[in-house]
Write a protein that holds these residues in place. Structure first.
Motif, short mmCIF file in Angstrom:
data_model
loop_
_atom_site.label_atom_id
_atom_site.label_comp_id
_atom_site.label_asym_id
_atom_site.label_seq_id
_atom_site.Cartn_x
_atom_site.Cartn_y
_atom_site.Cartn_z
N LYS A 229 49.05 59.16 1.02
CA LYS A 229 50.30 59.46 0.49
C LYS A 229 50.46 58.73 -0.89
CE LYS A 229 53.28 59.51 3.76
NZ LYS A 229 54.31 59.94 3.97
N GLY A 230 50.05 58.02 -0.86
CA GLY A 230 50.62 57.08 -1.78
C GLY A 230 49.90 56.37 -3.08
N ILE A 231 47.57 57.02 -2.32
CA ILE A 231 47.37 56.93 -3.43
C ILE A 231 46.82 58.01 -4.13
CG2 ILE A 231 44.71 56.68 -3.26
CD1 ILE A 231 44.23 55.15 -0.95
N ILE A 232 47.44 59.04 -3.91
CA ILE A 232 47.30 60.00 -4.53
C ILE A 232 48.26 60.70 -5.44
CG2 ILE A 232 47.97 63.17 -4.21
CD1 ILE A 232 47.04 62.43 -1.18
N ILE A 233 49.94 60.07 -5.05
CA ILE A 233 51.70 59.60 -5.70
C ILE A 233 50.57 58.80 -6.89
CG2 ILE A 233 53.48 59.50 -6.33
CD1 ILE A 233 53.17 61.62 -4.69
N SER A 234 50.37 57.38 -6.40
CA SER A 234 49.77 56.97 -8.02
C SER A 234 48.74 57.33 -8.84
CB SER A 234 49.66 55.22 -6.97
OG SER A 234 50.63 54.35 -6.60
N TYR A 235 47.87 57.93 -7.84
CA TYR A 235 46.48 58.12 -9.17
C TYR A 235 47.08 59.87 -9.87
CZ TYR A 235 42.54 60.93 -10.48
OH TYR A 235 42.12 62.52 -11.08
N LEU A 236 48.18 60.20 -9.46
CA LEU A 236 48.45 61.33 -10.17
C LEU A 236 49.74 61.00 -11.34
CD1 LEU A 236 48.38 63.99 -7.59
CD2 LEU A 236 46.50 64.12 -9.64
N ASN A 237 50.20 59.37 -11.35
CA ASN A 237 50.85 59.79 -12.08
C ASN A 237 50.75 58.87 -13.16
OD1 ASN A 237 54.01 60.40 -11.06
ND2 ASN A 237 53.68 58.91 -9.32
N ALA A 238 49.31 57.90 -12.83
CA ALA A 238 48.66 57.28 -13.78
C ALA A 238 47.64 58.86 -14.54
CB ALA A 238 47.53 57.07 -12.92
N LEU A 239 47.16 60.01 -13.94
CA LEU A 239 46.94 60.27 -15.01
C LEU A 239 47.25 61.34 -15.49
CD1 LEU A 239 44.38 62.14 -15.00
CD2 LEU A 239 45.16 63.93 -13.52
N SER A 240 49.25 61.29 -15.38
CA SER A 240 50.40 62.00 -16.30
C SER A 240 50.23 61.19 -17.76
CB SER A 240 51.77 61.71 -15.88
OG SER A 240 52.52 62.08 -16.81
N ASP A 241 49.77 59.48 -17.64
CA ASP A 241 49.79 58.90 -18.58
C ASP A 241 48.88 58.98 -19.30
OD1 ASP A 241 52.38 57.39 -18.55
OD2 ASP A 241 52.08 55.96 -18.07
N LEU A 242 47.40 59.23 -18.93
CA LEU A 242 46.31 59.55 -19.25
C LEU A 242 46.12 60.87 -20.31
CD1 LEU A 242 43.17 58.49 -19.08
CD2 LEU A 242 42.59 59.74 -17.85
N GLU A 243 46.96 61.26 -19.31
CA GLU A 243 46.80 63.13 -20.33
C GLU A 243 47.76 62.80 -21.60
OE1 GLU A 243 46.26 67.10 -20.80
OE2 GLU A 243 45.19 65.29 -20.30
N ARG A 244 48.84 62.27 -21.40
CA ARG A 244 49.76 61.45 -23.04
C ARG A 244 49.01 61.68 -23.72
NH1 ARG A 244 54.01 57.26 -23.77
NH2 ARG A 244 52.96 56.11 -21.36
N PHE A 245 48.61 60.00 -23.35
CA PHE A 245 47.20 59.55 -24.67
C PHE A 245 46.30 60.92 -25.22
CE2 PHE A 245 49.79 56.19 -22.66
CZ PHE A 245 49.94 55.57 -23.99
N ARG A 246 45.56 61.59 -24.33
CA ARG A 246 45.19 62.47 -24.58
C ARG A 246 45.46 63.38 -25.78
NH1 ARG A 246 42.35 63.77 -19.07
NH2 ARG A 246 40.73 62.51 -18.76
N GLU A 247 46.74 63.88 -24.65
CA GLU A 247 47.57 65.07 -25.71
C GLU A 247 47.76 64.17 -27.40
OE1 GLU A 247 48.49 68.91 -26.99
OE2 GLU A 247 47.17 68.12 -25.03
N LEU A 248 48.30 63.08 -27.24
CA LEU A 248 48.68 62.35 -28.41
C LEU A 248 47.63 62.68 -29.45
CD1 LEU A 248 51.24 61.29 -29.95
CD2 LEU A 248 50.38 59.20 -28.77
N LYS A 249 46.42 62.21 -29.15
CA LYS A 249 45.23 61.76 -30.31
C LYS A 249 44.79 63.21 -30.92
CE LYS A 249 40.34 60.40 -30.10
NZ LYS A 249 39.30 60.10 -29.55
N LYS A 250 44.70 64.33 -29.59
CA LYS A 250 45.05 66.09 -30.66
C LYS A 250 45.78 66.85 -31.35
CE LYS A 250 42.60 68.01 -26.20
NZ LYS A 250 42.90 68.76 -25.25
N LEU A 251 47.08 65.66 -30.87
CA LEU A 251 48.22 66.03 -31.78
C LEU A 251 47.74 65.71 -33.20
CD1 LEU A 251 51.50 66.37 -29.29
CD2 LEU A 251 50.01 68.56 -30.69
N GLU A 252 47.59 64.66 -33.13
CA GLU A 252 47.56 64.18 -34.65
C GLU A 252 46.17 63.71 -35.19
OE1 GLU A 252 47.11 59.55 -33.48
OE2 GLU A 252 48.91 59.06 -33.10
#
Length: 264
Positions: A229-252
């Protein structure tokens, strides 16, 4: 029917929460009114709410979490507000503490709730959430949602804050695809928030911050003690940060393109 002196408005925002919102609503039937602002659910959530004898459901388009919750807050008729997410449940002990609190002679304007996180139907003890707390009970006349954040919204409180002893149960993880979708949506909203604040994309943050998020949740915040459970939650929370920077680059890039197109 309860004998409380002070009246309470229970507020919830929802979108496709069938299977979870039923427990949430039933846990707050002690409130004097239950208002749910639904952003046009398609899974039967709206129909369930519409047919519930204690619920007033209002459909309202979703822009972001802050605006949706601010809209819901305006609908409350009572000063004391209990604001829940659709996947949160008030236990009997917490209900009794809430009723006792609002009827006490207190000058506290808002109360923090600690939350007990549930991975499907089993508790998540660590993985970064063991100290999580949010405002859930407050006086409408003394608080408003900050316009500085559009996800993981915060409350601006005019007065003292307190903390309730009993925990709120949060069914945060339904299944992998649902939680992944939620984390990706949060990442995109955080990107918009960063863009509006004129924070710029950079490759160092793009690489380092998701790795740090995983390490922080899984190692420092003891996610490894939650096992798989800890691996899944930690990975998906990290994925949220990755998506934030991907989306920020698209917006720019979109902003740059619009600028050049508008140039004379």
């Amino acid at each position: 029917m309860n004998n409380q002196k002070e009246k309470i408005s229970a507020l919830i925002i929802s979108y496709n929460e069938i299977g979870y919102i039923e427990k949430c609503v039933e846990s707050v039937t002690f409130a004097d009114e239950i208002i749910v602002v639904d952003s046009y659910s398609t899974d039967g959530t709206y129909e369930y709410l519409k047919n519930h004898p204690k619920v007033r459901v209002i459909q309202h388009p979703f822009s972001n979490f802050t605006l949706q919750k601010a809209y819901a807050l305006k609908q409350a008729q009572n000063d004391w507000v209990l604001f829940l997410d659709a996947d949160e449940v008030v236990s009997e002990d917490l209900k009794n503490e809430i009723i006792a609190t609002v009827n006490s002679d207190t000058d506290i304007a808002a109360y923090w709730f600690y939350r007990r996180f549930m991975f499907q139907n089993s508790p998540l003890h660590f993985s970064g959430w063991q100290t999580d707390k949010n405002y859930r009970l407050f006086r409408k006349s003394k608080a408003q949602f900050s316009d500085k954040k559009i996800v993981h919204e915060t409350l601006d409180v005019d007065g003292k804050s307190g903390i309730l002893k009993e925990k709120l149960t949060h069914y945060c993880y339904k299944n992998y695809e649902d939680y992944k979708g939620k984390m990706l949506r949060y990442g995109r909203l955080k990107a918009k928030e960063s863009f509006y604040r004129e924070k710029q994309f950079n490759y160092i943050s793009y690489v380092v911050k998701p790795l740090w998020k995983f390490f922080n949740h899984y190692v420092i915040r003891l996610g490894f003690l939650d096992g798989r459970k800890g691996i899944i939650i930690s990975y998906l929370n990290a994925l949220s940060d990755l998506e934030r920077f991907r989306e920020l680059k698209k917006l720019e890039k979109k902003n740059e393109l619009a600028y050049y197109l508008l140039m004379p």
